[in-house]
Write a protein that holds these residues in place. Structure first.
Motif, short mmCIF file in Angstrom:
data_model
loop_
_atom_site.label_atom_id
_atom_site.label_comp_id
_atom_site.label_asym_id
_atom_site.label_seq_id
_atom_site.Cartn_x
_atom_site.Cartn_y
_atom_site.Cartn_z
N PHE A 1 0.82 -1.21 0.00
CA PHE A 1 0.00 0.00 0.00
C PHE A 1 0.86 1.27 0.00
CE2 PHE A 1 -1.80 -3.51 2.45
CZ PHE A 1 -2.77 -3.90 1.53
N ARG A 2 2.13 1.10 -0.35
CA ARG A 2 3.04 2.23 -0.49
C ARG A 2 3.55 2.37 -1.92
NH1 ARG A 2 5.59 4.48 3.96
NH2 ARG A 2 4.88 3.73 6.00
N THR A 3 3.09 1.48 -2.80
CA THR A 3 3.58 1.45 -4.18
C THR A 3 2.41 1.54 -5.14
OG1 THR A 3 3.50 -0.98 -4.21
CG2 THR A 3 5.57 0.05 -3.48
N GLY A 4 2.70 1.52 -6.44
CA GLY A 4 1.67 1.46 -7.46
C GLY A 4 0.65 2.57 -7.33
N GLY A 5 -0.62 2.21 -7.46
CA GLY A 5 -1.68 3.20 -7.42
C GLY A 5 -1.86 3.85 -6.07
N PHE A 6 -1.44 3.18 -5.02
CA PHE A 6 -1.51 3.84 -3.70
C PHE A 6 -0.55 5.02 -3.66
CE2 PHE A 6 -3.82 0.11 -2.52
CZ PHE A 6 -4.63 0.53 -1.47
N ARG A 7 0.63 4.85 -4.21
CA ARG A 7 1.59 5.95 -4.22
C ARG A 7 1.20 7.02 -5.22
NH1 ARG A 7 7.47 4.05 -5.50
NH2 ARG A 7 6.49 3.65 -7.51
N SER A 8 0.72 6.62 -6.40
CA SER A 8 0.46 7.60 -7.46
C SER A 8 -0.92 8.23 -7.39
CB SER A 8 0.65 6.94 -8.83
OG SER A 8 -0.29 5.89 -9.02
N ARG A 9 -1.91 7.56 -6.77
CA ARG A 9 -3.27 8.08 -6.76
C ARG A 9 -3.77 8.42 -5.35
NH1 ARG A 9 -4.11 3.52 -10.53
NH2 ARG A 9 -4.16 4.34 -12.67
N VAL A 10 -3.51 7.53 -4.39
CA VAL A 10 -4.05 7.75 -3.05
C VAL A 10 -3.20 8.75 -2.27
CG1 VAL A 10 -4.56 6.66 -0.82
CG2 VAL A 10 -5.13 5.48 -2.97
N ARG A 11 -1.89 8.61 -2.33
CA ARG A 11 -1.04 9.51 -1.55
C ARG A 11 -1.25 10.98 -1.90
NH1 ARG A 11 5.47 8.88 -0.25
NH2 ARG A 11 5.60 10.74 1.09
#
Length: 476
Positions: free
Chosen positions: A456-466
């Motif tokens: 949950f620190r990579t992929g879409g979590f990093r690019s969209r959620v963060r």
């Protein structure tokens, strides 16, 4: 509406009082032999090992973690027949945590995760998602409640599916050999199935929020629940994060979820705050004030609504002045309620097993939006203290130690029992998979920060959620 009550019905700081005070409680339950945590022992590791044993014992030969376990006897514990997607997810991430903390080896990790993934592959699904209740011993879909025989209408829950997907993602991260199989399981899990797009002409019918779920036994998408998950600071936001991260939900969905209900709407407290526009969405940045602290309330006032999600998504790190601040104040509110407002001498209130049997919601009414929110009733739930560890570690450990010392709430076999009635001294005979899963995840985060957060620190979590959390500006 409480999701567990809804689903069951619809588909069928040191918080220590003096020891003398505890002994005065009528009917106080004695501790199991060897149950007490020695004063000189480092408790977190010991507590994790016992909690892991409970979830391992709750996992059937088929590979699914049961809903609950009766540990009142001296012999083998008695497992419930049923399991849910959330229970299964808890079993998965606890196994990963045990390996990451060196409690089990890599061979055991692979064997256990493979067994559970194989069981999940065999479960009946609809629209890419899992039903809410299965037989934990053979994976069959439940159509009658095991304890009563009452009919169960198969249901797809957005929030419960989110916790299974969370567990599967953690399993795939920990064991690369499982990644292709998990990817196949998740490829059809499109979160837009639960989403009602925002309609500016009718925001009541089209709120831009997630439904509680669907009964899929009707044509098309099935019959949806009559409610949406409208409160942001509640555990369903994990489903929102997952959908935003994989692109099946638009990022604007995050801004359409309520920080508080709007001024003038019936809720626990008339909110203060201001209207702001973020990413083109007009947002009411409301807050409540509790004992002089401004915070974002949950729906019912319980601990797990606020603090289960940040076990996995690093909200306090990505949003320290907003999410990080409200989480810490929420914990202080729970502590103050138990010690000062109610004067129990103990604190930590969250839905759990009723010590005398059954299940109920517990919380701090003033910390929730619901006008008739969850109340504490003197019942303390140990998992709530574990959720508080990142924010008030000394107070949490002291509270848990007191619950063990004064009531015998902990035993060396399977960890903390699910709840304690501080008025009568009655300790629950059960441990619940969900609550033990939160305990295990919280201890893993404390003992090895980030262990369960990697997916949950990579992929879409990093690019969209963060980026969304970085823009968050609660009015607190």
């Amino acid at each position: 509406m409480n999701r567990r009550t809804f689903l069951t019905t619809a588909t069928l700081t040191a918080a220590a009082s003096a020891t003398a005070h505890a002994h005065a409680h009528a009917g106080a339950a004695p501790a199991a032999a060897g149950a007490r945590t020695g004063a000189g022992r480092a408790p977190l590791r010991t507590w994790f090992e016992a909690t892991h044993r409970s979830l391992d014992a709750m996992t059937t030969d088929f590979g699914l973690t049961t809903d609950k376990m009766d540990v009142s006897g001296t012999g083998a514990p008695v497992l419930s027949a049923q399991t849910s997607p959330t229970n299964i997810g808890c079993g998965l991430w606890t196994t990963v945590a045990a390996a990451g903390l060196g409690v089990i080896g890599s061979d055991t990790l692979h064997r256990r995760l493979s067994r559970t993934v194989a069981a999940v592959e065999r479960l009946e699904r609809a629209h890419g998602f899992w039903f809410n209740w299965y037989d934990a011993h053979d994976g069959s879909l439940l159509t009658a409640w095991p304890e009563t025989g009452d009919p169960v209408r198969p249901f797809l829950s957005s929030v419960d599916n989110a916790w299974l997907v969370t567990g599967l993602m953690i399993a795939a991260d920990a064991d690369p050999s499982l990644r292709p199989r998990v990817a196949r399981l998740l490829k059809d899990a499109d979160w837009s199935y639960f989403y009602t797009p925002y309609d500016p002409a009718d925001p009541v019918a089209g709120p831009g929020q997630l439904r509680g779920g669907h009964w899929p036994d009707k044509p098309g998408k099935g019959e949806p629940t009559g409610h949406h998950y409208g409160a942001l600071n509640t555990e369903p936001r994990m489903a929102s994060y997952l959908g935003i991260a994989d692109g099946s939900l638009p990022p604007e969905h995050y801004w359409h979820i309520f920080r508080t209900l709007l001024p003038g709407m019936g809720q626990e407290q008339e909110p203060e705050g201001a209207w702001v526009t973020v990413d083109g969405v007009r947002v009411w940045q409301g807050h409540y004030t509790h004992r002089g602290r401004k915070l974002v309330p949950t729906w019912g006032g319980s601990m797990f609504e606020a603090l289960m999600v940040p076990l996995f998504v690093p909200e306090p790190e990505w949003s320290p002045r907003s999410w990080g601040t409200t989480h810490h104040r929420y914990v202080r509110g729970q502590i103050d309620h138990g010690l000062k407002e109610a004067g129990y001498g103990y604190w930590g209130f969250s839905p759990a097993n009723i010590p005398d049997g059954g299940y109920s919601e517990y919380g701090v009414d003033a910390l929730g939006m619901q006008e008739e929110g969850y109340t504490s009733k003197g019942v303390v739930t140990p998992h709530a203290s574990f959720l508080a560890l990142p924010y008030e570690p000394a107070a949490a450990v002291a509270n848990l130690t007191a619950l063990d010392r004064d009531f015998g709430a902990y035993d060396d076999r399977y960890g903390f029992r699910d709840s304690v009635d501080t008025a009568t001294g009655r300790v629950s005979d059960f441990v619940l998979a969900l609550d033990q899963g939160m305990v295990a995840a919280a201890l893993a985060q404390q003992l090895r920060p980030g262990l369960l957060q990697r997916p949950f620190r990579t992929g879409g979590f990093r690019s969209r959620v963060r980026p969304l959390l970085a823009k968050e500006r609660f009015s607190i």
